[in-house]
Design a protein around this motif. Structure first.
Motif, short mmCIF file in Angstrom:
data_model
loop_
_atom_site.label_atom_id
_atom_site.label_comp_id
_atom_site.label_asym_id
_atom_site.label_seq_id
_atom_site.Cartn_x
_atom_site.Cartn_y
_atom_site.Cartn_z
N LEU A 91 0.83 -1.20 0.00
CA LEU A 91 0.00 0.00 0.00
C LEU A 91 0.87 1.25 0.00
CD1 LEU A 91 -3.02 -0.58 2.45
CD2 LEU A 91 -3.07 -0.39 -0.04
N GLY A 92 2.05 1.16 0.60
CA GLY A 92 2.96 2.30 0.63
C GLY A 92 3.40 2.74 -0.75
N ALA A 93 3.41 1.82 -1.72
CA ALA A 93 3.77 2.18 -3.09
C ALA A 93 2.71 3.12 -3.67
CB ALA A 93 3.91 0.93 -3.95
N HIS A 94 1.45 2.85 -3.36
CA HIS A 94 0.38 3.71 -3.85
C HIS A 94 0.36 5.04 -3.10
CE1 HIS A 94 -0.95 0.50 -6.38
NE2 HIS A 94 -1.23 -0.29 -5.36
N VAL A 95 0.73 5.03 -1.81
CA VAL A 95 0.90 6.29 -1.08
C VAL A 95 1.97 7.13 -1.78
CG1 VAL A 95 1.68 7.34 1.07
CG2 VAL A 95 0.14 5.38 1.16
N ALA A 96 3.08 6.48 -2.14
CA ALA A 96 4.15 7.18 -2.85
C ALA A 96 3.65 7.76 -4.16
CB ALA A 96 5.33 6.24 -3.09
N GLY A 97 2.84 6.98 -4.88
CA GLY A 97 2.29 7.46 -6.14
C GLY A 97 1.41 8.69 -5.96
N GLY A 128 8.26 1.38 -6.64
CA GLY A 128 7.14 0.64 -6.08
C GLY A 128 7.52 -0.81 -5.85
N LEU A 129 7.52 -1.24 -4.59
CA LEU A 129 7.91 -2.60 -4.24
C LEU A 129 6.65 -3.44 -4.03
CD1 LEU A 129 10.82 -1.69 -1.81
CD2 LEU A 129 10.96 -2.27 -4.24
N ASP A 130 6.33 -4.26 -5.01
CA ASP A 130 5.12 -5.06 -5.07
C ASP A 130 3.90 -4.26 -4.61
OD1 ASP A 130 4.21 -7.51 -6.06
OD2 ASP A 130 3.87 -8.31 -4.06
N PRO A 131 3.54 -3.22 -5.35
CA PRO A 131 2.38 -2.42 -4.98
C PRO A 131 1.15 -3.29 -4.73
CG PRO A 131 3.53 -1.43 -6.84
CD PRO A 131 4.16 -2.77 -6.61
N ALA A 132 0.38 -2.95 -3.72
CA ALA A 132 -0.78 -3.76 -3.34
C ALA A 132 -1.74 -3.90 -4.52
CB ALA A 132 -1.49 -3.12 -2.15
N GLY A 133 -2.32 -5.11 -4.65
CA GLY A 133 -3.26 -5.37 -5.72
C GLY A 133 -4.73 -5.32 -5.32
N PRO A 134 -5.10 -5.88 -4.14
CA PRO A 134 -6.52 -5.95 -3.78
C PRO A 134 -7.22 -4.60 -3.82
CG PRO A 134 -5.26 -7.37 -2.35
CD PRO A 134 -4.27 -6.60 -3.17
N LEU A 135 -8.30 -4.55 -4.62
CA LEU A 135 -9.20 -3.40 -4.75
C LEU A 135 -8.63 -2.26 -5.58
CD1 LEU A 135 -10.75 -3.18 -1.16
CD2 LEU A 135 -11.46 -4.59 -3.10
N PHE A 136 -7.48 -2.44 -6.20
CA PHE A 136 -6.94 -1.40 -7.07
C PHE A 136 -7.21 -1.76 -8.53
CE2 PHE A 136 -4.53 -0.52 -3.24
CZ PHE A 136 -4.52 0.87 -3.21
N SER A 137 -7.79 -0.83 -9.24
CA SER A 137 -8.19 -1.07 -10.62
C SER A 137 -7.19 -0.50 -11.60
CB SER A 137 -9.56 -0.43 -10.88
OG SER A 137 -9.88 -0.42 -12.25
N VAL A 138 -7.07 -1.17 -12.72
CA VAL A 138 -6.19 -0.68 -13.78
C VAL A 138 -6.74 0.61 -14.37
CG1 VAL A 138 -7.30 -2.00 -15.64
CG2 VAL A 138 -4.89 -1.37 -15.84
N PHE A 139 -8.03 0.82 -14.26
CA PHE A 139 -8.66 1.96 -14.92
C PHE A 139 -8.59 3.25 -14.08
CE2 PHE A 139 -10.83 -1.91 -16.38
CZ PHE A 139 -10.47 -1.86 -17.71
N ASN A 140 -8.48 3.14 -12.77
CA ASN A 140 -8.48 4.31 -11.90
C ASN A 140 -7.05 4.66 -11.51
OD1 ASN A 140 -8.95 6.38 -10.13
ND2 ASN A 140 -10.40 5.27 -8.85
N THR A 141 -6.39 5.45 -12.33
CA THR A 141 -4.99 5.79 -12.07
C THR A 141 -4.86 6.84 -10.97
OG1 THR A 141 -5.01 7.45 -13.83
CG2 THR A 141 -4.30 5.23 -14.42
N ASP A 142 -5.94 7.52 -10.63
CA ASP A 142 -5.86 8.58 -9.62
C ASP A 142 -5.62 8.04 -8.22
OD1 ASP A 142 -6.23 10.54 -11.51
OD2 ASP A 142 -8.40 10.69 -11.19
N GLU A 143 -5.98 6.77 -7.96
CA GLU A 143 -5.83 6.24 -6.61
C GLU A 143 -4.62 5.33 -6.46
OE1 GLU A 143 -9.25 3.91 -5.63
OE2 GLU A 143 -8.68 2.24 -6.95
N ARG A 144 -3.90 5.09 -7.53
CA ARG A 144 -2.78 4.16 -7.47
C ARG A 144 -1.53 4.74 -8.12
NH1 ARG A 144 -1.84 2.41 -12.48
NH2 ARG A 144 -3.55 2.11 -13.96
#
Length: 335
Positions: free
Chosen positions: A184-190, A205-221
């Motif tokens: 999740l910290g990778a997405h915080v960094a993003g 990004g070190l193995d950014p978390a996958g659960p609940l993250f969509s390929v389409f919503n780049t604003d949250e990841r």
């Protein structure tokens, strides 16, 4: 996600389609986007369900609850506590804008002493004279997964505010800043990088978390626009985001599960920061990867002659572009 205090042992994916499957790896949905629940071991032999569908979102923390810790080569273990309300305290440390600055950001259930923070702090400072600032966002991260995940964009904004304050008060140059986040910290960094208009030099990004993250919503990841250069290391399909996210994405052993881990998906997830720490410490970075479209093509040798790039290291290889594959050993040294 951090191992302590929970160990994730099993996961079930939703069989409900999220829409038509598009052709090509980069356009398919991340396999963790529809994860409905997983089991966590709360104590030896005792398991609880982490519900990703029906859990309530609970966040009682605020920006002031994020704590920053400054480390350097003279202090790799304890660190100096810095609050967003008292950034001037950095003036009493050896913090110097003449040096590069690295921010380390833990994952779910992590804190200042998360293994991803301690291993990377020691590894980087053993070789490089830089400022390291550990971001402790445990006040948000200790909540259930869905709450922690829902806090990622907010925490990223707070981290961006902190860094901007350093720019304003200490003349920090964003071109000397690297953000390294695990899970999740990778997405915080993003999100932090996006909050700084993508001007930080590098995000790893070190193995950014996958659960609940969509390929389409780049604003949250995490995505490639969040920094001048984004490198991503993928090591787990179940817990990590299994599609390309950065300018250069590395998939050791295919990026699905790591040798020596067996069915322990947390072990595979954590290998991302373990590989990265080794890549920094080694006198020569031997994590040599080959640019390829799929792991199968890499294994069959059809990509021989393509661009080679080393995974990890400090500084990272900014000339790399695309997806890269490599194999590792099943125990240290992994390269």
């Amino acid at each position: 996600m951090e191992v302590s205090p929970f160990v994730i042992v099993f996961a079930i994916f939703s069989i409900v389609s999220s829409g038509p499957v598009l052709q090509g790896r980069a356009t398919q949905e991340n396999s963790g986007a529809n994860l409905e629940y997983f089991l966590v071991e709360t104590s030896p032999g005792v398991y609880e369900v982490e519900d990703l569908v029906n859990s309530e979102i609970t966040v009682l923390a605020a920006e002031a609850d994020i704590v920053y810790y400054y480390f350097n080569q003279n202090d790799t273990l304890v660190g100096t506590e810095i609050l967003s309300t008292n950034i001037a305290a950095l003036g009493d440390t050896e913090f110097s804008t003449d040096l590069e600055t690295v921010f380390l950001i833990h994952g779910w259930n992590g804190n200042k002493t998360a293994e991803s923070n301690t291993e990377l702090t020691e590894a980087i400072l053993a070789v490089h004279n830089v400022n390291i600032i550990v971001v402790d966002w445990s006040a948000f991260a200790i909540n259930n997964y869905i709450s922690a995940k829902s806090s990622v964009d907010e925490v990223g904004e707070y981290v961006a505010n902190f860094i901007q304050s350093l720019v304003d008060t200490s003349d920090l140059d964003l071109s000397t800043v690297t953000l390294i986040g695990f899970s999740l910290g990778a997405h915080v960094a993003g999100n932090a990088g996006a909050g700084l208009d993508g001007q930080v030099a590098v995000i790893i990004g070190l193995d950014p978390a996958g659960p609940l993250f969509s390929v389409f919503n780049t604003d949250e990841r995490l995505d490639s626009d969040d920094a001048q250069f984004v490198q991503v290391i993928h090591t787990s399909t179940l817990l990590g985001y299994d599609l390309p996210l950065g300018n250069a994405d590395y998939f050791p052993n295919g990026g699905t599960a790591q040798p020596g881990c067996g069915i322990d998906v947390v072990c595979s997830h954590e290998r991302a920061y373990i590989y990265y720490a080794e890549s920094v410490l080694a006198s020569t970075n031997n994590f040599v990867a080959l640019q390829c479209s799929t792991y199968a093509r890499y294994i069959f040798g059809t990509c021989i002659g393509n661009d080679e790039s080393v995974m990890g290291g400090y500084p990272v290889n900014k000339t790399a572009n695309g997806s890269y594959y490599l194999n590792t050993n099943n125990a240290s040294p992994f390269a």
